[in-house]
Motif scaffolding. Structure first.
Motif, PDB file in Angstrom:
ATOM      1  N   ILE A  98       0.838  -1.201   0.000  1.00 54.12           N
ATOM      2  CA  ILE A  98       0.000   0.000   0.000  1.00 54.12           C
ATOM      3  C   ILE A  98       0.872   1.250   0.000  1.00 54.12           C
ATOM      4  O   ILE A  98       0.622   2.197  -0.735  1.00 54.12           O
ATOM      5  N   TYR A  99       1.915   1.251   0.835  1.00 52.43           N
ATOM      6  CA  TYR A  99       2.826   2.404   0.879  1.00 52.43           C
ATOM      7  C   TYR A  99       3.377   2.684  -0.507  1.00 52.43           C
ATOM      8  O   TYR A  99       3.392   3.828  -0.951  1.00 52.43           O
ATOM      9  N   ASP A 100       3.847   1.640  -1.174  1.00 58.81           N
ATOM     10  CA  ASP A 100       4.449   1.812  -2.488  1.00 58.81           C
ATOM     11  C   ASP A 100       3.435   2.388  -3.474  1.00 58.81           C
ATOM     12  O   ASP A 100       3.746   3.281  -4.259  1.00 58.81           O
ATOM     13  N   SER A 126      11.860  15.880  -0.539  1.00 61.72           N
ATOM     14  CA  SER A 126      12.966  16.124   0.394  1.00 61.72           C
ATOM     15  C   SER A 126      13.557  14.800   0.900  1.00 61.72           C
ATOM     16  O   SER A 126      14.771  14.684   1.070  1.00 61.72           O
ATOM     17  N   ILE A 127      12.721  13.784   1.100  1.00 59.20           N
ATOM     18  CA  ILE A 127      13.215  12.465   1.510  1.00 59.20           C
ATOM     19  C   ILE A 127      14.010  11.844   0.361  1.00 59.20           C
ATOM     20  O   ILE A 127      15.098  11.303   0.561  1.00 59.20           O
ATOM     21  N   VAL A 128      13.478  11.941  -0.858  1.00 60.11           N
ATOM     22  CA  VAL A 128      14.156  11.388  -2.034  1.00 60.11           C
ATOM     23  C   VAL A 128      15.528  12.036  -2.209  1.00 60.11           C
ATOM     24  O   VAL A 128      16.500  11.371  -2.546  1.00 60.11           O
ATOM     25  N   ASN A 129      15.619  13.323  -1.941  1.00 64.41           N
ATOM     26  CA  ASN A 129      16.895  14.035  -2.102  1.00 64.41           C
ATOM     27  C   ASN A 129      17.965  13.587  -1.107  1.00 64.41           C
ATOM     28  O   ASN A 129      19.139  13.861  -1.311  1.00 64.41           O
ATOM     29  N   THR A 130      17.570  12.884  -0.053  1.00 65.38           N
ATOM     30  CA  THR A 130      18.555  12.366   0.909  1.00 65.38           C
ATOM     31  C   THR A 130      19.094  10.998   0.493  1.00 65.38           C
ATOM     32  O   THR A 130      20.024  10.488   1.123  1.00 65.38           O
ATOM     33  N   LEU A 131      18.510  10.402  -0.530  1.00 64.20           N
ATOM     34  CA  LEU A 131      18.949   9.078  -0.981  1.00 64.20           C
ATOM     35  C   LEU A 131      20.335   9.171  -1.628  1.00 64.20           C
ATOM     36  O   LEU A 131      20.686  10.224  -2.185  1.00 64.20           O
ATOM     37  N   HIS A 166      17.862  -0.809  -6.106  1.00 65.28           N
ATOM     38  CA  HIS A 166      17.819   0.627  -5.794  1.00 65.28           C
ATOM     39  C   HIS A 166      16.398   1.076  -5.450  1.00 65.28           C
ATOM     40  O   HIS A 166      16.192   1.840  -4.511  1.00 65.28           O
ATOM     41  N   LEU A 167      15.425   0.591  -6.223  1.00 57.73           N
ATOM     42  CA  LEU A 167      14.034   0.964  -5.946  1.00 57.73           C
ATOM     43  C   LEU A 167      13.571   0.416  -4.603  1.00 57.73           C
ATOM     44  O   LEU A 167      12.878   1.104  -3.847  1.00 57.73           O
ATOM     45  N   THR A 168      13.944  -0.809  -4.295  1.00 61.79           N
ATOM     46  CA  THR A 168      13.584  -1.397  -3.006  1.00 61.79           C
ATOM     47  C   THR A 168      14.162  -0.568  -1.873  1.00 61.79           C
ATOM     48  O   THR A 168      13.472  -0.262  -0.889  1.00 61.79           O
ATOM     49  N   LYS A 169      15.420  -0.182  -2.021  1.00 60.41           N
ATOM     50  CA  LYS A 169      16.083   0.640  -1.003  1.00 60.41           C
ATOM     51  C   LYS A 169      15.384   1.995  -0.863  1.00 60.41           C
ATOM     52  O   LYS A 169      15.127   2.463   0.252  1.00 60.41           O
ATOM     53  N   ALA A 170      15.056   2.630  -1.985  1.00 59.83           N
ATOM     54  CA  ALA A 170      14.394   3.937  -1.964  1.00 59.83           C
ATOM     55  C   ALA A 170      13.027   3.850  -1.295  1.00 59.83           C
ATOM     56  O   ALA A 170      12.689   4.665  -0.438  1.00 59.83           O
ATOM     57  N   ARG A 175       9.237   4.620   3.196  1.00 52.70           N
ATOM     58  CA  ARG A 175       8.298   4.060   4.180  1.00 52.70           C
ATOM     59  C   ARG A 175       8.746   4.380   5.591  1.00 52.70           C
ATOM     60  O   ARG A 175       7.940   4.752   6.434  1.00 52.70           O
ATOM     61  N   THR A 176      10.033   4.235   5.856  1.00 47.63           N
ATOM     62  CA  THR A 176      10.568   4.497   7.187  1.00 47.63           C
ATOM     63  C   THR A 176      10.437   5.978   7.542  1.00 47.63           C
ATOM     64  O   THR A 176      10.042   6.323   8.650  1.00 47.63           O
ATOM     65  N   SER A 177      10.758   6.838   6.592  1.00 46.77           N
ATOM     66  CA  SER A 177      10.746   8.275   6.845  1.00 46.77           C
ATOM     67  C   SER A 177       9.341   8.858   6.908  1.00 46.77           C
ATOM     68  O   SER A 177       9.100   9.832   7.602  1.00 46.77           O
ATOM     69  N   ILE A 178       8.445   8.269   6.157  1.00 43.48           N
ATOM     70  CA  ILE A 178       7.086   8.811   6.098  1.00 43.48           C
ATOM     71  C   ILE A 178       6.400   8.751   7.457  1.00 43.48           C
ATOM     72  O   ILE A 178       5.853   9.732   7.919  1.00 43.48           O
ATOM     73  N   GLY A 179       6.406   7.610   8.075  1.00 41.89           N
ATOM     74  CA  GLY A 179       5.726   7.481   9.352  1.00 41.89           C
ATOM     75  C   GLY A 179       4.225   7.450   9.183  1.00 41.89           C
ATOM     76  O   GLY A 179       3.682   7.726   8.130  1.00 41.89           O
ATOM     77  N   SER A 180       3.539   7.155  10.246  1.00 43.21           N
ATOM     78  CA  SER A 180       2.094   6.959  10.168  1.00 43.21           C
ATOM     79  C   SER A 180       1.318   8.264  10.053  1.00 43.21           C
ATOM     80  O   SER A 180       0.270   8.297   9.427  1.00 43.21           O
TER      81      SER A 180
END
Length: 193
Positions: A98-100, A126-131, A166-170, A175-180
């Motif tokens: 669902i997140y994806d 902003s999260i993507v830019n930290t990858l 790479h996509l799995t890692k991103a 998911r981790t950064s988003i939070g509930s």
């Protein structure tokens, strides 16, 4: 003086409180399909959506004596669906992708011309830019340019398996950064009234 919709809502709730099962039936007939489609738009799981809707109407009936609706009946029902969909995602009751799916929808052209949507896309960016560089590049080619894994692999001269990694890692990082709380904001945008 309340408008016709508000007056009708008040009358339906009053009838519910007087144990009028036809009031529940009227509410069900009017809103079931819309509520189902809203939940399905996010969950993509027919059985889970049917269960959510059934549970909503059971709760509506069981809590009929104490129910207080300060907004329209429609807004109340949609809010109930949103929170149940969110609860199911948060507790892992429904599919993990669902997140994806929600993240992918953020990057698709749509009629989300409101401030909340823009803020959410900025947060994702902003999260993507930290990858890491290569991971970010693969993610952007996949989600923003809509390239297939094979096309990305060809363009970057890497294997499709590396693209998948790479996509799995991103997606894991997102998911981790988003939070509930962030996910709940997204659901409020995607579950339409």
């Amino acid at each position: 003086m309340p408008n016709k919709i508000a007056l009708r809502d008040i009358q339906l709730i009053d009838r519910l409180k007087m144990d009028d099962e036809t009031a529940l039936s009227s509410i069900y007939k009017e809103y079931w399909e819309q509520l189902y489609m809203s939940a399905y738009h996010v969950l993509k799981d027919s059985q889970a959506c049917e269960d959510i809707i059934q549970e909503l109407f059971i709760k509506l009936w069981n809590n009929r004596y104490s129910i207080t609706i300060n907004v329209s009946l429609k807004a109340y029902l949609y809010a109930s669906i949103r929170y149940e969909v969110y609860r199911q995602i948060r507790t892992g009751t429904v599919r993990g992708d669902i997140y994806d799916d929600v993240l992918e929808r953020i990057h698709t052209p749509a009629a989300y011309d409101n401030i909340e949507y823009k803020e959410l896309t900025e947060q994702v960016s902003s999260i993507v830019n930290t990858l890491p560089d290569k991971c970010r590049e693969v993610y952007k080619l996949s989600r923003e340019e809509c390239l297939s894994h094979k096309e990305i692999a060809s363009q970057l001269n890497i294997s499709t398996k590396t693209v998948e990694n790479h996509l799995t890692k991103a997606l894991r990082q997102l998911r981790t950064s988003i939070g509930s709380v962030f996910l709940l904001q997204i659901l409020f945008l995607f579950i339409k009234k």
